[in-house]
Design an enzyme around this catalytic site. Structure first.
Site, short mmCIF file in Angstrom:
data_model
loop_
_atom_site.label_atom_id
_atom_site.label_comp_id
_atom_site.label_asym_id
_atom_site.label_seq_id
_atom_site.Cartn_x
_atom_site.Cartn_y
_atom_site.Cartn_z
N ASP A 1 -5.47 -2.74 -3.19
CA ASP A 1 -4.62 -1.76 -3.88
C ASP A 1 -4.08 -2.33 -5.19
OD1 ASP A 1 -4.89 -1.32 -1.03
OD2 ASP A 1 -3.42 0.28 -1.19
N GLU B 1 -2.28 8.89 -1.22
CA GLU B 1 -3.28 7.94 -0.74
C GLU B 1 -4.69 8.52 -0.82
OE1 GLU B 1 -2.83 6.91 3.38
OE2 GLU B 1 -4.08 5.14 3.14
N ASP C 1 0.83 -1.21 0.00
CA ASP C 1 0.00 0.00 0.00
C ASP C 1 0.86 1.26 0.00
OD1 ASP C 1 0.91 -0.72 2.54
OD2 ASP C 1 -0.77 0.20 3.59
N ARG D 1 5.04 4.39 6.14
CA ARG D 1 4.54 4.31 7.51
C ARG D 1 4.54 2.85 7.99
NH1 ARG D 1 -1.34 5.87 5.49
NH2 ARG D 1 -2.15 3.81 5.08
N ASP D 2 3.89 2.62 9.13
CA ASP D 2 3.94 1.28 9.73
C ASP D 2 2.92 0.35 9.08
OD1 ASP D 2 1.71 2.57 10.55
OD2 ASP D 2 1.98 2.20 12.69
N GLU D 3 2.94 0.23 7.78
CA GLU D 3 2.09 -0.77 7.12
C GLU D 3 2.95 -1.52 6.12
OE1 GLU D 3 -2.02 -0.55 6.47
OE2 GLU D 3 -2.16 1.56 7.05
#
Ligand code: BGC
Length: 863
Positions: free
Chosen positions: A469, A738, A456, A460-462
């Site tokens: 997606d 996003e 995605d 960041r924390d993903e």
């Protein structure tokens, strides 16, 4: 004098066919010729073991079945081909290309999992220990292969030199089911006599912290280990194997902390000199512990590894509000910094990363729980020290440099772009610089979001393999890059997770995380199981991929048909819906305008239809009939419940009409025409600003085009006010955001949680740009046949696209001069096309390989 040559054969979707996992790789070749309209009538394939197919009457030149004895483990075979044209022409032999199998049988693995002892580990994302082993070679080496992987991420060295150029190896797969190993040709790194092999081993995805809402550590295990098998063949034909076992020794290394999210700390004072070279005294090193690992999980890669693909120099040095030094690399990337620094021993240089600035300072809030902070502690050498972290990656454009000793000079800090090293194959260009920049941004978001798997976001924390997606982005992805090999691996993970959990998770590999600890079927996300393989089939012609994925494709549709039940409407369970449409409140991205049940039912029709088509292609006639009937029933239910008799669709949103029109959900030409008119009305009433989220965005321009409103599609695409695609471009975006307003018009960062500046989903419109603005689209799987139908508009004076298809390079470009359009079409050998001229789009002109120029004057036949 004409020419007819065959390029070297390629194997399956491999970029570098060393250590492949297929016993019988399929063969493809590209024919270069200036003979107009050339079509292949026959081929002959010769293998280096003497096998020859003889003259095979066939037009196939893409993914042709392996013609010889299956490859055994480690076996290497040369292949060459020559072709005959339908016109009687004949080529010479192509150059030889070589393929080599990896370890195809789990029993080939002697390597044990060598784990650094507990004493060398800390909490997850702590130090990255070193492992090493000395060995002696008995004589001159003919060939040597290193088969290597890890629980964790590793960098291997032989005799002081890094093996290969992989980054973050072995990448992230569903480790419970599949662990990729790599095969390296290390012949040149070895020498007769004493040698040393070693590795640095970090926690990576296996043991490190991953996932949102703080994430979790140790998801796959609490111990890292290296699995390496070095096989040496001497000139005299004898062999030796050096494999990981308890004879390996371990010690702390210079990496004192390594986290994918938080960054890496490297204390250069702790690097033991010559640790991966013979003669090093490792007597104080601790023996590795041998852990169990399942050799049946080891798989060869189907695509290229992550590599460093580009180096960027800063375009500016900025001063932050508190006097901080901030470098601007001019481009949002996934990667990391490389520094060249000189200073006293023990001095720390600190590197922080962010995608955007907020009031002149790094905007760190969107990174959530990812510190993205690297630290280098100097050794204090007399010469400048060069360092780049090896076990982390960041999404950034800006970097704050603290503690730099002395003056920062040009070249001291560069940004190194890292991602899966896919071959770029497609391009687009046009007369509007903003639109061309949008296309560049889409490409950069693809690069930023393919660090070993389709993610995605990279910052960041993903950084998870969110299925929705890639589901919406797959057509664009497969045009920009040859991503069939990498996506094949990800789809194998998807199938494995699907089998294990009984549904398609919203991200793959699946890891249980709060607040979504359960695997729940979710429309448009789970449909990746069907749409991604189907898209790859369209773009590559790989029917075997459909065959492999069919159990997952059909199981997904069976499951959601079961959820829809007798009503044939999927209106139960939580849904993500038209995620992040511009009306969704910043903190509640799923609260979009379009009814999530409408989205879910529309996707059920779509996926059931694609599974019906797949079943037909695979010769499963019973299944095909069953899925056709299901498609029709769900479609009829949708039509009855969500559409009125005059073609008005519930939710009355851009996405609702885009779905109804593109997924063929409405009966009757007149109702469809009304639905199209209503869509146009909505788009105009919204001032040609976008009103769609993840689901509607890839469809809306096509829906408008089909409705005869191509100019409205252009106006939507060329809109610069918020929300729109070009709004972000006018705000200086260098990647796709996003949300439509990740940065608000006043230049501040959107307060929502979902505020990444590098998410490719909205970039899915690039597929429309390729197919409709440039007019380059497949009409048969793998582009064996094209439909060339450019729709000049939007005030553009020229546009074009090019694509390295499986058959070779295709190009379409048009240029407007006054009311005349010149269209140039270049088609590769062994293909055909239906060309629809802009002045006469409803009729087709049949063409074959070669270059075709059409002068299109309104009201006149083509010249
Ligand atoms: C991700 C998205 C994803 C979504 C679905 C987000 O956190 O970044 O791209 O598809 O969650 O819930």
């Amino acid at each position: 004098m004409t020419f007819l040559n065959v390029e070297p054969v390629t194997f399956d979707h491999h970029r570098d066919p060393l250590g492949i996992g297929e016993h019988a790789p399929r063969l493809s070749w590209i024919i270069q010729t200036d003979i107009p309209g050339w079509l292949q009538q026959a081929y002959e394939i010769e293998l280096s073991d003497g096998t020859s197919t003889g003259f095979v009457e066939s037009g196939e030149s893409v993914l042709v079945p392996w013609p010889g004895e299956p490859l055994g483990s480690r076996e290497r075979r040369g292949v060459r081909v020559r072709v005959h044209g339908a016109d009687g022409s004949a080529s010479g032999w192509s150059p030889w290309s070589y393929v080599e199998a990896g370890l195809l049988d789990p029993a080939d693995w002697q390597a044990r999992a060598a784990a650094p002892p507990w004493d060398l580990l800390a909490d997850s994302d702590g130090p990255a220990p070193l492992l090493r082993r000395d060995f002696t070679l008995r004589g001159p080496v003919e060939r040597a292969r290193l088969y290597v992987t890890a629980h964790g991420t590793y960098e291997a060295e032989i005799n002081g030199r890094v093996v290969g150029d992989d980054v973050l190896a072995p990448g992230w797969t569903s480790y419970h089911h599949r662990l990729r190993y790599r095969t390296h040709d290390v012949t040149a790194l070895l020498r007769e006599g004493p040698n040393t092999i070693g590795a640095t081993l970090a926690d990576g995805w296996y043991r490190g912290r991953i996932g949102f809402a703080g994430g979790r550590s140790g998801i796959y295990g609490d111990r890292t280990s290296l699995i390496a098998q070095l096989e040496i063949t001497y000139l005299d034909g004898t062999t030796d194997t050096v494999a990981t076992d308890s004879a390996w020794r371990c010690a702390p290394g210079p990496v004192t902390a390594a986290s994918l999210y938080d960054g890496e700390t490297h204390d250069a004072r702790l690097l033991p000199d010559g640790w991966s070279e013979p003669g090093f005294d490792a007597s104080t090193w601790l023996p590795a512990e041998v852990l169990h690992h399942d050799t049946a999980l080891l798989v060869a890669p189907t695509g290229p590894p992550v590599r460093r693909t580009e180096v960027l120099h800063p375009i500016g040095v900025l001063t932050g509000p508190n006097g901080e030094t901030i470098l601007d690399f001019g481009q949002n990337i996934a990667g990391r910094l490389r520094i060249r620094v000189q200073g006293p021993a023990g001095h720390t240089v600190s590197l922080r990363h962010a995608e955007v600035l907020d009031n002149g300072a790094l905007a760190l809030r969107p990174l959530r729980h990812a510190a993205a902070h690297d630290r280098y502690i100097l050794r204090g050498d007399a010469e400048p020290e060069t360092w780049e972290p090896r076990f982390t990656v960041h999404g950034f454009r800006y970097a704050q440099i603290d503690g730099w000793p002395g003056d920062l000079r040009h070249g001291d800090v560069v940004a190194v772009v890292c991602h899966t090293d896919m071959r770029p194959i497609g391009d687009f260009d046009c007369s509007d610089p903003l639109l061309s920049r949008l296309h560049d941004n889409v490409r950069w978001s693809m690069r930023g979001n393919y660090v070993d798997l389709p993610t995605d976001c990279p910052q960041r924390d993903e950084r998870l393999g969110w299925t929705g997606d890639i589901q919406v982005f797959a057509p664009t992805a497969s045009f920009l890059y040859d991503c069939a090999g990498p996506l094949k691996s990800w789809l194998a993970d998807l199938s494995a997770e699907h089998r294990r959990h009984g549904t398609v998770p919203v991200f793959v590999p699946w890891i249980a995380l709060e607040p979504v600890p359960d695997v729940l079927p979710t429309a448009a996300w789970g449909d990746a199981a069907v749409v991604v393989p189907w898209t790859l089939y369209q773009r590559t012609g790989d029917l075997e991929l459909l065959r492999e994925q069919y159990p997952s494709m059909s199981a997904w549709v069976d499951q959601i048909a079961g959820l829809a039940g007798e009503s044939f409407l999927w209106d139960t369970g939580p849904q993500l819906g038209d995620w992040l449409d511009p009306t969704a409140p910043p903190e509640r991205p799923s609260e979009a305008q379009t009814d999530p049940a409408l989205v879910a039912t529309a996707y059920l029709v779509h996926s059931a239809g694609l599974v019906a088509e797949t079943a037909t292609l695979l010769g499963r006639t019973g299944d095909a009939a069953r899925y056709r009937e299901l498609t029709e029933r769900v479609r009829a239910a949708f039509d009855t419940v969500y559409a009125t008799c005059d073609g008005k669709v519930s939710s009355d949103s851009q996405t609702a009409y885009a779905l109804a029109l593109r997924f063929g959900l409405l009966d009757g030409a007149e109702r469809r025409a009304h639905a199209g008119e209503r869509l146009v009305e909505l788009v105009r009433a919204n001032g040609h600003r976008i009103g769609t989220g993840f689901v509607g965005t890839p469809l809306i321009c096509d829906a408008l085009t089909d409705a005869g409103a191509v100019e409205d599609a252009y106006r939507l695409l060329l809109q610069t006010e918020c929300p729109s695609w070009l709004y972000a471009v006018t705000m200086g975006a260098t990647t796709i955001w996003e949300r439509w307003d990740s940065m608000l018009p006043d230049g501040t960062v959107n307060p929502g949680e979902m505020t990444s500046f590098n998410h490719y989903a909205f970039g899915a419109v690039a597929d429309w740009m390729h197919r409709t603005i440039a007019g380059l689209a497949p009409a048969a799987p793998g582009y064996r046949r094209f439909v060339i139908r450019p729709r000049p508009g939007g005030g553009l004076t020229h546009a074009g696209a090019s694509l390295d298809t499986p058959y070779g390079r295709a190009e379409v470009s048009w240029k407007r001069t006054g009311d005349q359009v010149t269209l140039v079409v270049v088609l590769p050998a062994n293909t055909t096309a239906a060309v629809h001229l802009p002045t006469d789009p409803d009729n087709a002109i049949e063409v074959g390989a070669g270059r075709h120029v059409f002068q299109c004057v309104p009201g006149k036949a083509a010249l």
